[in-house]
Design a protein around this motif. Structure first.
Motif, PDB file in Angstrom:
ATOM      1  N   ARG A  21       0.801  -1.099   0.179  1.00 46.95           N
ATOM      2  CA  ARG A  21       0.141   0.030   0.133  1.00 46.95           C
ATOM      3  C   ARG A  21       0.870   1.141   0.054  1.00 46.95           C
ATOM      4  O   ARG A  21       0.526   2.149  -0.962  1.00 46.95           O
ATOM      5  N   GLU A  22       1.768   1.211   0.934  1.00 38.59           N
ATOM      6  CA  GLU A  22       2.701   2.336   0.918  1.00 38.59           C
ATOM      7  C   GLU A  22       3.361   2.742  -0.530  1.00 38.59           C
ATOM      8  O   GLU A  22       3.839   3.811  -0.920  1.00 38.59           O
ATOM      9  N   ARG A  23       3.819   1.530  -1.029  1.00 38.06           N
ATOM     10  CA  ARG A  23       4.579   1.633  -2.539  1.00 38.06           C
ATOM     11  C   ARG A  23       3.565   2.129  -3.340  1.00 38.06           C
ATOM     12  O   ARG A  23       4.086   2.890  -4.309  1.00 38.06           O
ATOM     13  N   GLY A  24       2.595   1.783  -3.372  1.00 36.30           N
ATOM     14  CA  GLY A  24       1.431   1.997  -4.109  1.00 36.30           C
ATOM     15  C   GLY A  24       1.099   3.793  -4.113  1.00 36.30           C
ATOM     16  O   GLY A  24       0.967   4.379  -5.337  1.00 36.30           O
ATOM     17  N   VAL A  25       0.983   4.135  -3.014  1.00 37.52           N
ATOM     18  CA  VAL A  25       0.799   5.610  -2.702  1.00 37.52           C
ATOM     19  C   VAL A  25       2.035   6.451  -3.260  1.00 37.52           C
ATOM     20  O   VAL A  25       1.913   7.229  -3.875  1.00 37.52           O
ATOM     21  N   GLY A  26       3.404   5.761  -2.974  1.00 42.53           N
ATOM     22  CA  GLY A  26       4.568   6.660  -3.401  1.00 42.53           C
ATOM     23  C   GLY A  26       4.588   6.573  -5.119  1.00 42.53           C
ATOM     24  O   GLY A  26       4.770   7.441  -5.599  1.00 42.53           O
ATOM     25  N   LEU A  27       4.149   5.454  -5.702  1.00 43.70           N
ATOM     26  CA  LEU A  27       4.357   5.372  -7.136  1.00 43.70           C
ATOM     27  C   LEU A  27       3.012   6.294  -7.697  1.00 43.70           C
ATOM     28  O   LEU A  27       3.105   7.044  -8.724  1.00 43.70           O
ATOM     29  N   ALA A  28       1.846   6.480  -7.068  1.00 43.09           N
ATOM     30  CA  ALA A  28       0.716   7.393  -7.507  1.00 43.09           C
ATOM     31  C   ALA A  28       1.353   8.506  -7.532  1.00 43.09           C
ATOM     32  O   ALA A  28       0.960   9.305  -8.297  1.00 43.09           O
ATOM     33  N   GLU A  29       1.890   9.068  -6.431  1.00 42.26           N
ATOM     34  CA  GLU A  29       2.629  10.589  -6.339  1.00 42.26           C
ATOM     35  C   GLU A  29       3.444  10.761  -7.549  1.00 42.26           C
ATOM     36  O   GLU A  29       3.583  11.785  -8.117  1.00 42.26           O
ATOM     37  N   THR A  30       4.342   9.747  -7.628  1.00 40.84           N
ATOM     38  CA  THR A  30       5.158   9.913  -8.857  1.00 40.84           C
ATOM     39  C   THR A  30       4.578  10.439 -10.190  1.00 40.84           C
ATOM     40  O   THR A  30       5.130  10.896 -10.914  1.00 40.84           O
ATOM     41  N   VAL A  31       3.537   9.308 -10.462  1.00 46.91           N
ATOM     42  CA  VAL A  31       2.963   9.323 -11.617  1.00 46.91           C
ATOM     43  C   VAL A  31       2.185  10.610 -11.790  1.00 46.91           C
ATOM     44  O   VAL A  31       2.279  11.230 -12.734  1.00 46.91           O
ATOM     45  N   ARG A  32       1.575  11.255 -10.760  1.00 47.86           N
ATOM     46  CA  ARG A  32       0.861  12.375 -10.778  1.00 47.86           C
ATOM     47  C   ARG A  32       1.789  13.495 -11.008  1.00 47.86           C
ATOM     48  O   ARG A  32       1.607  14.331 -11.811  1.00 47.86           O
ATOM     49  N   ASP A  33       3.009  13.590 -10.356  1.00 51.95           N
ATOM     50  CA  ASP A  33       4.040  14.723 -10.399  1.00 51.95           C
ATOM     51  C   ASP A  33       4.486  14.835 -12.028  1.00 51.95           C
ATOM     52  O   ASP A  33       4.611  15.528 -12.585  1.00 51.95           O
TER      53      ASP A  33
END
Length: 100
Positions: free
Chosen positions: A59-71
């Motif tokens: 879950r934490e990795r998914g949140v981090g990846l989502a933020e990276t994709v968004r940016d």
């Protein structure tokens, strides 16, 4: 003769319905038992500390990846808009960027 045929058909239907009812009851019981087995196994797995830790890590990795994709998308979209503005800088009137 027609009466005998009707009796045979009625006996066949009765036997078929009785068999179907018995099959349904036995199948439902077996199905419920299997469902309870699967449910118990899922509960044991999902309550395992190792599984919980791994799920939290994912879950934490998914949140981090989502933020990276968004940016990344936000930055690339800004670059595309800027290139279109530069390309159409000499166009009269307001600049509209078509979708896509």
């Amino acid at each position: 003769m027609a009466r005998r045929r009707a009796e045979v058909e009625m006996m066949f239907r009765t036997a078929f319905l009785a068999g179907a009812a018995v099959g349904y009851v036995l199948g439902a019981k077996a199905g419920r038992e299997r469902y309870e087995q699967i449910r118990g196994a899922w509960r044991r797995v999902s309550e395992s500390p190792a599984v919980r830790e791994r799920a939290e890590s994912v879950r934490e990795r998914g949140v981090g990846l989502a933020e990276t994709v968004r940016d990344t998308v936000k930055g690339k979209a800004g670059e595309v808009v800027e290139r279109r503005r530069e390309r159409h800088a000499d166009a009269p009137g307001p600049v509209t960027v078509p979708p896509g």
